[in-house]
Design a protein around this motif. Structure first.
Motif, short mmCIF file in Angstrom:
data_model
loop_
_atom_site.label_atom_id
_atom_site.label_comp_id
_atom_site.label_asym_id
_atom_site.label_seq_id
_atom_site.Cartn_x
_atom_site.Cartn_y
_atom_site.Cartn_z
N GLY B 245 -1.43 10.67 -12.57
CA GLY B 245 -1.42 10.81 -11.11
C GLY B 245 -2.73 10.47 -10.47
N CYS B 246 -3.51 9.55 -11.10
CA CYS B 246 -4.84 9.23 -10.57
C CYS B 246 -4.77 8.35 -9.32
CB CYS B 246 -5.68 8.53 -11.63
SG CYS B 246 -5.16 6.82 -11.96
N ARG B 247 -3.68 7.66 -9.13
CA ARG B 247 -3.40 6.87 -7.93
C ARG B 247 -4.19 5.56 -7.82
NH1 ARG B 247 -1.19 10.85 -3.56
NH2 ARG B 247 -0.37 12.30 -5.05
N ILE B 248 -4.82 5.12 -8.88
CA ILE B 248 -5.52 3.83 -8.81
C ILE B 248 -4.51 2.73 -8.52
CG2 ILE B 248 -6.74 2.09 -10.21
CD1 ILE B 248 -8.24 4.43 -11.52
N CYS B 249 -3.33 2.80 -9.16
CA CYS B 249 -2.31 1.76 -8.98
C CYS B 249 -1.84 1.70 -7.53
CB CYS B 249 -1.13 2.01 -9.91
SG CYS B 249 -0.38 3.63 -9.76
N THR B 250 -1.56 2.87 -6.92
CA THR B 250 -1.02 2.87 -5.56
C THR B 250 -2.05 2.36 -4.56
OG1 THR B 250 -1.68 5.15 -5.19
CG2 THR B 250 0.52 4.81 -6.05
N GLU B 251 -3.34 2.63 -4.85
CA GLU B 251 -4.39 2.17 -3.93
C GLU B 251 -4.64 0.67 -4.04
OE1 GLU B 251 -7.67 4.75 -4.88
OE2 GLU B 251 -6.46 6.48 -4.22
N SER B 255 0.72 -5.53 -2.63
CA SER B 255 1.91 -5.63 -1.79
C SER B 255 1.99 -4.39 -0.90
CB SER B 255 3.15 -5.74 -2.68
OG SER B 255 4.30 -5.51 -1.91
N LYS B 256 1.79 -4.56 0.41
CA LYS B 256 1.76 -3.36 1.28
C LYS B 256 2.74 -3.54 2.44
CE LYS B 256 -1.88 -0.52 0.08
NZ LYS B 256 -1.74 -0.55 -1.38
N LYS B 257 3.83 -4.22 2.18
CA LYS B 257 4.72 -4.57 3.29
C LYS B 257 5.88 -3.59 3.46
CE LYS B 257 5.12 -8.80 1.98
NZ LYS B 257 5.70 -10.10 1.74
N ALA B 258 6.16 -2.79 2.45
CA ALA B 258 7.34 -1.93 2.52
C ALA B 258 7.12 -0.77 3.48
CB ALA B 258 7.66 -1.40 1.13
N LYS B 259 8.16 -0.43 4.24
CA LYS B 259 8.08 0.73 5.14
C LYS B 259 8.24 2.00 4.31
CE LYS B 259 8.49 -1.35 9.36
NZ LYS B 259 7.12 -1.72 9.65
N SER B 260 7.37 2.96 4.56
CA SER B 260 7.46 4.21 3.82
C SER B 260 8.67 5.01 4.29
CB SER B 260 6.18 5.03 4.03
OG SER B 260 6.43 6.38 3.71
N GLU B 261 9.55 5.34 3.37
CA GLU B 261 10.75 6.13 3.72
C GLU B 261 10.33 7.51 4.20
OE1 GLU B 261 10.30 4.64 0.80
OE2 GLU B 261 11.89 3.14 0.62
N LYS B 267 4.69 3.93 8.69
CA LYS B 267 3.52 3.55 7.91
C LYS B 267 4.02 2.69 6.76
CE LYS B 267 -0.40 6.07 5.92
NZ LYS B 267 -0.78 7.40 5.45
N ASN B 268 3.19 1.79 6.28
CA ASN B 268 3.59 0.98 5.13
C ASN B 268 3.14 1.64 3.85
OD1 ASN B 268 4.67 -0.76 6.92
ND2 ASN B 268 3.24 -2.44 6.53
N ARG B 269 3.81 1.26 2.78
CA ARG B 269 3.42 1.74 1.46
C ARG B 269 3.37 0.55 0.51
NH1 ARG B 269 7.90 0.94 -1.37
NH2 ARG B 269 9.94 1.55 -0.59
#
Lengths: 137, 660
Positions: B245-251, B255-261, B267-269
């Protein structure tokens, strides 16, 4: 301010007739006022559209038949399209106008003059019928 | 000759007002086999039941007909009474003269005639009834919860605390549901996350609870006590055991185009994402539609950067099979599509839904809790709330029911604004304010009395964007004044609706839904958390619009029912199942095709045909799986299958008696 006494059955026949002509369910209306809020003709009206419906619910036919509102209604059907209860107020307005005409019995456009109008082939028949009714007040 | 007793119930005036019960008794006395007939005001009462027992004993009756209400209501009551009097409970028949006579007829003469006909049919049938003995089935001591929102979490915790194993199947990558998206909860204005996230963690840590997130129920078979469920675990592309759960991958994901559900699209995710900060499990998931690596084979940055080698692009969907004794459906709700309401301009960025509002005021939301317009990030001065958008709407655009929660959350929203920014004007357009819960009306009045929120009774007709403003055309129906408000933001309280896949789930579970696709309870008053299918229970807004307190109460109630079920060592089987006459069965196996419960298979037997041994194939019924629907009996061409308690002979006797 005058107090109105509601006599439920006084105009029962007229209300029934409105229901019959329009085929609309008056009691479905829950007085949200969306018809009035979206109506483009309210500046010309003495009773607001949702109030017309409320008067019908209370059986106060005399108020609606005497109102300016029914003649100001442009039949644009915005109220009918947006009504959350599926009540077509424009249809009800038309029914009230029809009853008014039937009760008065004299049309502005005389039937005997129709023939003359119809010789003009370009005149749409619908316009003739409208003139018969709408301008008779 | 049988000795049948007929008992005619008045049901107070429910039956007696439209059926001449005395006449039914007189006619019943003349029917073949009837040794005794009587009427009583309330047969289901203790006195009525005792009367039945005494008469059975005194007159040595061997069969009983009760002409009363629907067997759904009191068949068990009378079966139990008969059993106590020493008669096999399946020798009791009910003639439904309430729902089928008095409730549907006005004419007393016609009603009476029909009541006599139905009683005669029941007498004819009971004459041919035989003693049936129910079998026993085992119970798998484990429950399945479908849906990991507050309803599912509460049910799971209650069942797990009672000592039983529970699995939660949640479609999205994290449990928490809609409640996790909320900012504050009414009527106490608790922070939603503060009361929910500890429960999410409790559920994840509980030794008796297993979470299957990002998973769906694929197939359900079996029956109460023994459900066999296939669960599809969707490919997450991240190893749950290795990920820290270090979140390096998410940061670092490019690709940051998807809308956050979770942020309601505000906000995009990234393509690899954790839905929200407190997600449980706190492990990312890769969105196959957005991931560059999965679409084109290039990128793979997350895989290179992950310090614990948790990214696995070769991950596959997996189907696991589990056995459960009981199922709780807690699949939740959705809100309606607002694009049909063109007059409210939902496509304008400053016209938002209430759920979007929750995100905007939330400290962890896209604006960090600052109340700002989505269009230009400016602070609004006037905010208009519109209630009943699509609720109580009988047309095809909306839903005819009241969505129940909007009055309260709109009051909450207006208060939250006024609390943070007293200078912002807040207007609420309403048709009726409905706040009947505990401390609810006080809550709504506080918005008006303490915070000065302007409540206007009337609907908004249209919204016109004009420059930076939204012109809201409404009416105050009380004063008859038409209004135009130059608002900066509009919040629509959209109607709730059943989940769009509720129908799929209903088919898988074999339960029923109402006209609005909400799941139906077995009885609206007396069995509110059960479905008509044994062993399947309901919790939360999948049954109808509900607020959080109600959802939690119902979830605990469903849990109590599940615990009661799992606590039994054996369940009693319904003995009214089908049976095959092997000498008549031709082995065509048409019955196996039609059985909706997969209860019929075949077996090879050897019969002695006048001294000659013949091998043949015959249908074989699994009594534990059979629901007694009777479909096979009418499919069977040689007439080899009969339903115990409803044999062809019994049904024909009923028909004959009615045509008498």
């Amino acid at each position: 301010m005058t107090r109105t006494k509601i006599i439920p059955d006084k105009y029962e026949k007229d209300i029934l007739q409105i229901k019959k002509i329009s085929n609309e369910m008056i009691n479905d209306c829950m007085q949200c006022g969306k018809c009035t809020a979206g109506c483009p003709a309210i500046t010309e009206m003495d009773i607001l559209p949702h109030q017309i419906l409320r008067h019908l619910q209370l059986g106060q036919f005399d108020k609606v038949i005497q109102s300016k509102t029914i003649w100001s209604c442009a039949s644009c059907f915005t109220c009918a399209a947006r009504c959350p209860r599926g009540v077509d107020l424009a249809k009800l307005m038309e029914a009230i106008r029809l009853i008014n005409l039937r009760q008065k019995g004299n049309d502005r456009l005389k039937v005997q003059n129709i023939g003359q109008l119809m010789t003009d082939q370009k005149m749409p028949q619908q316009a003739v019928v409208s003139a018969l009714r709408k301008y008779s007040k | 000759m049988r000795k049948i007793g007929v008992f005619v119930c008045w049901c107070g005036s429910n039956i007696a007002a439209t059926v001449d019960v005395k006449q039914v008794v007189e006619e019943a006395k003349k029917m073949p086999g009837v040794a005794y007939a009587a009427d009583y005001q309330y047969m289901c009462s203790e006195i009525g039941q005792n009367m039945m027992k005494e008469v059975i004993d005194k007159h040595n009756l061997d069969r009983v007909v009760v002409a009363a209400c629907s067997p759904r209501m009191h068949e068990n009551t009378f079966r139990r009474a008969a059993e106590e009097a020493g008669i096999n409970p399946y020798l009791v028949e009910i003639a439904n003269i309430r729902e089928q006579c008095s409730w549907v007829h006005k004419d007393k003469e016609a009603g009476t005639e029909k009541a006599i006909a139905l009683t005669r049919a029941a007498v004819a049938k009971v004459t041919l009834n035989s003693e049936l003995v129910p079998g026993e089935i085992d119970v798998v001591k484990k429950a399945l919860i479908i849906g990991g929102g507050i309803a599912g979490i509460q049910s799971a915790l209650d069942i797990a605390d009672a000592g039983y194993k529970v699995d939660i199947v949640e479609k999205t990558p994290s449990i928490g549901g809609k409640m996790a998206q909320l900012d504050k909860t009414f009527p106490t204005l608790d922070c939603s996350a503060c009361i929910l996230t500890p429960k999410m963690v409790d559920a994840a840590k509980h030794p008796n609870i297993t979470l299957h997130t990002y998973s769906e129920v694929e197939k359900i078979s079996g029956y109460v006590g023994n459900f066999n469920v296939q669960i599809k675990k969707k490919a997450r592309y991240v190893d749950m055991d290795k990920c820290t759960g270090c979140r390096i991958c998410t940061e670092k994901c490019p690709s940051k185009k998807a809308k956050s559900e979770f942020e309601e699209g505000l906000k995009n995710r990234g393509a690899v994402y954790i839905p929200f900060a407190q997600a449980v499990p706190n492990v990312p998931v890769i969105d196959t539609d957005e991931c560059i690596k999965l679409k084109t084979g290039k990128c793979g940055l997350c895989e290179k950067l992950c310090p614990s080698n948790a990214i696995k692009f070769d991950d596959k969907d997996e189907i696991i099979t589990e056995e459960y004794g009981a199922i709780v459906v807690a699949s939740g709700y959705d809100i309606i599509d607002l694009n049909k309401f063109g007059e409210y301009q939902y496509d304008h960025p400053d016209v938002i839904t209430s759920l979007e509002f929750e995100r905007i005021t939330n400290a962890a939301g896209p604006t960090n809790g600052k109340f700002l317009r989505p269009s230009d990030g400016e602070k609004p001065k006037k905010v208009v709330f519109i209630q009943c958008v699509g609720s109580r709407d009988k047309t095809e655009r909306g839903k005819s029911y009241c969505s129940k929660i909007c009055c309260m959350y709109t009051a909450k929203h207006s208060m939250l604004i006024k609390e943070k920014y007293p200078d912002i004007e807040a207007y609420v357009f309403y048709i009726d304010v409905r706040t009947p819960g505990k401390n609810f009306d006080e809550f709504q009045r506080r918005a008006v009395e303490k915070y000065g929120v302007q409540y206007i009774k009337g609907m908004v007709g249209k919204i016109f964007p004009e420059g930076k403003k939204l012109m809201v055309h409404g009416v105050d129906t009380m004063s008859g004044e038409t209004l135009v408000i130059d608002a900066d933001m509009v919040v629509l309280a959209a109607a709730t609706k059943a989940k769009s896949d509720a129908i799929d789930l209903k088919r898988k579970l074999n339960i029923s839904t109402d006209i609005n696709n909400f799941f139906t309870e077995a009885h609206p008053k007396l069995r509110p958390v059960e479905t008509a299918s044994a062993g399947i229970y309901l919790a939360g807004a999948c049954q109808g619009p509900k607020d959080i307190p109600e959802t939690v109460a119902q979830s605990s109630a469903a849990a109590a029912k599940v615990i009661g079920l799992l606590n039994k060592s054996k369940l009693v089987n319904n003995p009214c199942v089908s049976a095959v006459d092997e000498s008549l069965c031709s082995g065509c196996l048409a019955c196996t095709e039609m059985c909706p419960y997969d209860a019929i298979s075949y077996k090879n037997i050897e019969i002695d045909d006048h001294g000659k041994k013949i091998k043949k194939v015959v249908a074989d019924v699994n009594e534990a799986l059979c629901h007694g629907c009777g479909g096979c009996t009418v499919t069977c061409r040689p007439g080899a299958i009969d339903l115990k308690g409803f044999t062809n002979k019994q049904i024909l006797a009923e028909v004959d008696a009615i045509c008498h």
